[in-house]
Design a protein around this motif. Structure first.
Motif, PDB file in Angstrom:
ATOM      1  N   LEU A 168       0.818  -1.215   0.000  1.00  0.00           N
ATOM      2  CA  LEU A 168       0.000   0.000   0.000  1.00  0.00           C
ATOM      3  C   LEU A 168       0.854   1.268   0.000  1.00  0.00           C
ATOM      4  CD1 LEU A 168      -2.958  -0.992   2.335  1.00  0.00           C
ATOM      5  CD2 LEU A 168      -3.014  -0.567  -0.117  1.00  0.00           C
ATOM      6  N   GLU A 209      -7.075   4.745  -9.101  1.00  0.00           N
ATOM      7  CA  GLU A 209      -5.820   4.562  -8.367  1.00  0.00           C
ATOM      8  C   GLU A 209      -5.285   5.910  -7.908  1.00  0.00           C
ATOM      9  OE1 GLU A 209      -2.945   1.939  -6.680  1.00  0.00           O
ATOM     10  OE2 GLU A 209      -4.965   1.696  -7.387  1.00  0.00           O
ATOM     11  N   ALA A 254      -8.163   7.112  -3.187  1.00  0.00           N
ATOM     12  CA  ALA A 254      -8.679   5.750  -3.354  1.00  0.00           C
ATOM     13  C   ALA A 254      -7.834   4.741  -2.574  1.00  0.00           C
ATOM     14  CB  ALA A 254      -8.723   5.375  -4.825  1.00  0.00           C
ATOM     15  N   VAL A 255      -6.516   4.910  -2.610  1.00  0.00           N
ATOM     16  CA  VAL A 255      -5.624   4.008  -1.870  1.00  0.00           C
ATOM     17  C   VAL A 255      -5.829   4.197  -0.370  1.00  0.00           C
ATOM     18  CG1 VAL A 255      -3.212   3.388  -1.403  1.00  0.00           C
ATOM     19  CG2 VAL A 255      -3.936   3.907  -3.741  1.00  0.00           C
ATOM     20  N   THR A 269      -8.541   5.262   1.133  1.00  0.00           N
ATOM     21  CA  THR A 269      -9.851   4.700   1.466  1.00  0.00           C
ATOM     22  C   THR A 269      -9.763   3.189   1.603  1.00  0.00           C
ATOM     23  OG1 THR A 269     -11.026   6.502   0.390  1.00  0.00           O
ATOM     24  CG2 THR A 269     -12.236   4.445   0.666  1.00  0.00           C
ATOM     25  N   TYR A 270      -9.068   2.553   0.678  1.00  0.00           N
ATOM     26  CA  TYR A 270      -8.894   1.103   0.720  1.00  0.00           C
ATOM     27  C   TYR A 270      -8.186   0.686   2.019  1.00  0.00           C
ATOM     28  CZ  TYR A 270      -7.345  -3.581  -0.617  1.00  0.00           C
ATOM     29  OH  TYR A 270      -7.087  -4.924  -0.648  1.00  0.00           O
ATOM     30  N   GLU A 315     -10.586   0.849   4.836  1.00  0.00           N
ATOM     31  CA  GLU A 315     -11.525  -0.275   4.761  1.00  0.00           C
ATOM     32  C   GLU A 315     -10.902  -1.562   5.298  1.00  0.00           C
ATOM     33  OE1 GLU A 315     -12.580  -0.342   0.631  1.00  0.00           O
ATOM     34  OE2 GLU A 315     -14.012   1.323   0.851  1.00  0.00           O
TER      35      GLU A 315
END
Length: 95
Positions: free
Chosen positions: A2, A29, A33-34, A36-37, A40
């Motif tokens: 990550l 990407e 977005a990274v 947020t991932y 999560e």
């Protein structure tokens, strides 16, 4: 992984801005977005301007290349090639 993905997304955003491109093309990407991932997945927030996650620090490019070259058995090769490249860029090639 990550940390590398976030760094790549940051560089992609910079490159897109440099050519006045459409940033929405990179939405899948992007840095956000990274991040947020990662949230999560239940991970901590990125630190050190995105270079730290869960007490891991993203190694800089030189360190990653040195580790890779050493891992495949060419100990010290990066230092040799890097020295030559820097000398040429600095105009120390001599002739």
């Amino acid at each position: 992984m990550l940390l590398l993905r976030r760094n790549s997304a940051r560089e992609l955003e910079r490159a897109t801005l440099a050519i006045d491109g459409d940033p929405s093309v990179n939405a899948h990407e992007s840095v956000s977005a990274v991040e947020t991932y990662a949230r999560e997945l239940g991970l901590q927030v990125f630190g050190q301007k995105g270079d730290e996650l869960e007490a891991e620090i993203r190694p800089k490019y030189t360190k990653r290349v040195e580790s890779f070259i050493d891992e495949i058995g060419f100990m010290g090769a990066y230092n040799i090639y890097s020295g030559v490249a820097h000398a040429e860029l600095g105009g120390c090639g001599g002739s």
